[in-house]
Design a protein around this motif. Structure first.
Motif, short mmCIF file in Angstrom:
data_model
loop_
_atom_site.label_atom_id
_atom_site.label_comp_id
_atom_site.label_asym_id
_atom_site.label_seq_id
_atom_site.Cartn_x
_atom_site.Cartn_y
_atom_site.Cartn_z
N HIS A 139 0.87 -1.17 0.00
CA HIS A 139 0.00 0.00 0.00
C HIS A 139 0.92 1.23 0.00
N ILE A 140 0.78 2.07 -1.01
CA ILE A 140 1.69 3.20 -1.18
C ILE A 140 0.99 4.48 -0.78
N GLU A 141 1.56 5.16 0.20
CA GLU A 141 1.03 6.42 0.69
C GLU A 141 1.94 7.57 0.26
N TRP A 142 1.33 8.61 -0.34
CA TRP A 142 2.08 9.79 -0.79
C TRP A 142 1.80 10.92 0.19
N ARG A 143 2.85 11.60 0.62
CA ARG A 143 2.70 12.73 1.54
C ARG A 143 3.53 13.91 1.03
N SER A 144 2.84 14.91 0.47
CA SER A 144 3.51 16.11 0.00
C SER A 144 3.55 17.09 1.16
N THR A 145 4.63 17.05 1.92
CA THR A 145 4.74 17.85 3.14
C THR A 145 6.18 18.24 3.36
N THR A 146 6.38 19.31 4.11
CA THR A 146 7.73 19.73 4.48
C THR A 146 8.03 19.39 5.94
N LYS A 147 7.11 18.71 6.61
CA LYS A 147 7.27 18.35 8.01
C LYS A 147 7.56 16.86 8.13
N ASP A 148 8.55 16.53 8.95
CA ASP A 148 8.89 15.12 9.17
C ASP A 148 7.71 14.36 9.74
N LEU A 149 7.49 13.16 9.23
CA LEU A 149 6.39 12.34 9.71
C LEU A 149 6.73 11.78 11.09
N SER A 150 5.77 11.78 11.99
CA SER A 150 5.96 11.30 13.36
C SER A 150 5.69 9.81 13.44
N ALA A 151 6.04 9.22 14.58
CA ALA A 151 5.78 7.80 14.80
C ALA A 151 4.29 7.51 14.79
N SER A 152 3.48 8.40 15.39
CA SER A 152 2.03 8.18 15.41
C SER A 152 1.45 8.21 14.00
N GLU A 153 1.97 9.10 13.15
CA GLU A 153 1.49 9.16 11.77
C GLU A 153 1.89 7.90 11.01
N MET A 154 3.11 7.42 11.23
CA MET A 154 3.54 6.18 10.58
C MET A 154 2.70 5.00 11.05
N GLN A 155 2.35 4.97 12.32
CA GLN A 155 1.49 3.91 12.82
C GLN A 155 0.12 3.94 12.17
N ARG A 156 -0.41 5.15 12.00
CA ARG A 156 -1.71 5.30 11.35
C ARG A 156 -1.64 4.82 9.90
N LEU A 157 -0.58 5.22 9.18
CA LEU A 157 -0.43 4.81 7.78
C LEU A 157 -0.24 3.31 7.66
N ASN A 158 0.48 2.74 8.61
CA ASN A 158 0.68 1.29 8.58
C ASN A 158 -0.64 0.56 8.81
N GLY A 159 -1.51 1.13 9.65
CA GLY A 159 -2.84 0.55 9.84
C GLY A 159 -3.66 0.62 8.56
N LEU A 160 -3.56 1.73 7.83
CA LEU A 160 -4.26 1.83 6.55
C LEU A 160 -3.75 0.79 5.57
N ALA A 161 -2.43 0.57 5.56
CA ALA A 161 -1.86 -0.42 4.66
C ALA A 161 -2.37 -1.82 4.99
N ALA A 162 -2.37 -2.16 6.27
CA ALA A 162 -2.84 -3.49 6.67
C ALA A 162 -4.29 -3.70 6.27
N ALA A 163 -5.11 -2.66 6.43
CA ALA A 163 -6.55 -2.77 6.11
C ALA A 163 -6.80 -2.80 4.61
N ALA A 164 -5.84 -2.35 3.80
CA ALA A 164 -6.04 -2.28 2.36
C ALA A 164 -5.99 -3.64 1.69
N GLY A 165 -5.41 -4.65 2.37
CA GLY A 165 -5.35 -5.98 1.77
C GLY A 165 -6.66 -6.71 1.90
N GLU A 166 -7.02 -7.45 0.86
CA GLU A 166 -8.28 -8.19 0.89
C GLU A 166 -8.14 -9.49 1.67
N ASP A 167 -7.13 -10.28 1.32
CA ASP A 167 -6.92 -11.56 2.00
C ASP A 167 -5.83 -11.47 3.06
#
Length: 431
Positions: free
Chosen positions: A340-368
């Motif tokens: 699951h590929i997430e694009w972030r056009s930002t000038t601010k470093d991504l935090s651990a909480s944001e990475m955790q949220r994105l990782n949750g989105l990736a896990a949920a994006a799989g069907e099987d």
């Protein structure tokens, strides 16, 4: 009574150390005992093994740039010194001296693993031995020891290669230069540099060895043997399924055949012509055999379009070894069954909480099965975010929107990158 100066105390300590090395060499290798002597007569401390006449193999402290290293030197003109860190154990140093002295006395090559400047056998020394026995020129092995000399022979410089926990071997074929790497998390990678490319491409090991692609770069260490890697390499580059280098959509990064070093020209004596280039390069490369007025027009300058950015990211990720990526639509520029590929056009470093949220989105994006995360951002990651990305087996890259180039933001992504330097850029120069 005044205490002796620090440099005098240090010199006395070195003197005692060389004497202990002399004794250790005599005891560990008694067949050389009559040839071993410690020489400090010329104001420089040398542990020598006499060969014939005035020739000898010697161990010494050598200053290179701002560092002092151990160096084992022999009288063979074209050989390179065997360099070792100052904290190298004494038994390793004396065994290295013994290996080089024995080779000179018998007229045989230095035995493995010492011939590769390594103190212990490893997958890389085993691979180097197999390739060397089959007539392939092995240029460098870096596993336990990563110290090498480069630059002028009269005043060489120190090169500490690779990362601490990775190992690699480099070999030269008539039509390509190859680097085989073992990465801590990705496993085996094989990269090659062809003269007509002017850059590094990556061999699709999963397809070459198992006839099935691997979604992520590399093959696990346990899934392939050294012998299988050697057999594949000996078949030659023309038999490998390889992703060629990414060509930037804008000028500014040397990519063509004219970016080669002088040593590369010696490695690849036949310069490419227009007829040698594959079709996919013809629109991007200046032909070296055509006059300027017949060369293709220069690539357009200015900001990259969204389509160019998508293509640049897709091509680089594919070259790294992400094999199931496809160009998508406006909402999902790049599609994948495994990631699951997430694009972030930002000038601010991504935090651990944001990475955790994105990782949750990736896990949920799989069907099987849960998908793994790839992050493409315009900024960076905080240290906790990078650490979480590694634990989650995610890949994070920073996108330079001016050039389309990706740089790694966590250790797993760094392992996926191609070698940074062209072959031969940090070698010991010929006499």
């Amino acid at each position: 009574m005044p205490f002796p100066p620090g440099d005098m105390v240090a010199a006395f300590g070195r003197h005692l150390h060389f004497q202990s090395l002399e004794q250790a060499l005599r005891e560990r290798h008694p067949e050389l005992a009559d040839r071993v002597h410690f020489d400090d007569s010329q104001g420089r401390m040398l542990l020598k093994v006499a060969l014939s006449g005035v020739q000898s193999v010697a161990l010494a402290h050598v200053r290179m740039d701002h560092s002092i290293v151990w160096a084992v030197m022999d009288p063979v003109l074209d050989s390179e010194p065997s360099l070792w860190p100052l904290d190298t154990p004494d038994d390793v140093l004396v065994d290295a001296v013994h290996a080089h002295a024995s080779a000179c006395l018998t007229g045989e090559p230095v035995v493995s693993p010492w011939r590769w400047h390594e103190s212990e056998p490893s997958e890389m020394t085993e691979l180097a031995d197999i390739l060397d026995a089959r007539g392939v020129r092995v240029r460098r092995v870096a596993a336990g020891n990563r110290y090498f000399a480069h630059g002028p022979r009269l005043s060489p410089k120190l090169d500490i290669v690779g990362e601490r926990h990775e190992s690699f071997m480099e070999a030269e074929f008539p039509e390509a230069f190859v680097r085989v790497s073992l990465k801590p998390t990705l496993g085996w990678l094989v990269d090659l540099h062809r003269p007509e490319w002017g850059g590094w491409g990556r061999v699709e090991l999963g397809w070459c060895l198992e006839r099935r692609p691997s979604a992520a770069p590399g093959l696990p260490r346990a899934d392939v043997s050294v012998a299988e890697i050697a057999d594949l390499l000996c078949k030659g580059p023309e038999t490998w399924d390889t992703q060629p280098p990414w060509i930037p959509p804008r000028d500014g990064t040397p990519t063509g055949p004219e970016s080669r070093s002088a040593l590369q020209d010696s490695l690849f004596a036949d310069r490419p012509t227009a007829s040698d280039l594959p079709e996919w390069m013809e629109d991007f490369t200046e032909f070296v055999d055509e006059p300027a007025e017949k060369r293709p027009p220069e690539r357009r300058q200015g900001p990259l379009t969204p389509r160019e950015i998508t293509e640049a990211v897709l091509q680089q990720l594919t070259t790294f070894g992400f094999s199931d990526l496809l160009e998508g639509g406006a909402d999902v520029p790049i599609e994948s069954d495994a990631f699951h590929i997430e694009w972030r056009s930002t000038t601010k470093d991504l935090s651990a909480s944001e990475m955790q949220r994105l990782n949750g989105l990736a896990a949920a994006a799989g069907e099987d099965l849960p998908k793994r995360l790839i992050v493409i951002t315009g900024a960076g990651l905080t240290r906790p975010a990078a650490e979480f990305a590694d634990k989650a087996k995610a890949f994070a890259f920073c996108l330079d929107r001016a050039t389309g180039r990706l740089t790694a933001l966590n250790s797993r992504a760094r392992e996926a990158l191609l070698p940074a330097e062209a072959p031969g850029t940090r070698e010991l120069e010929p006499w």
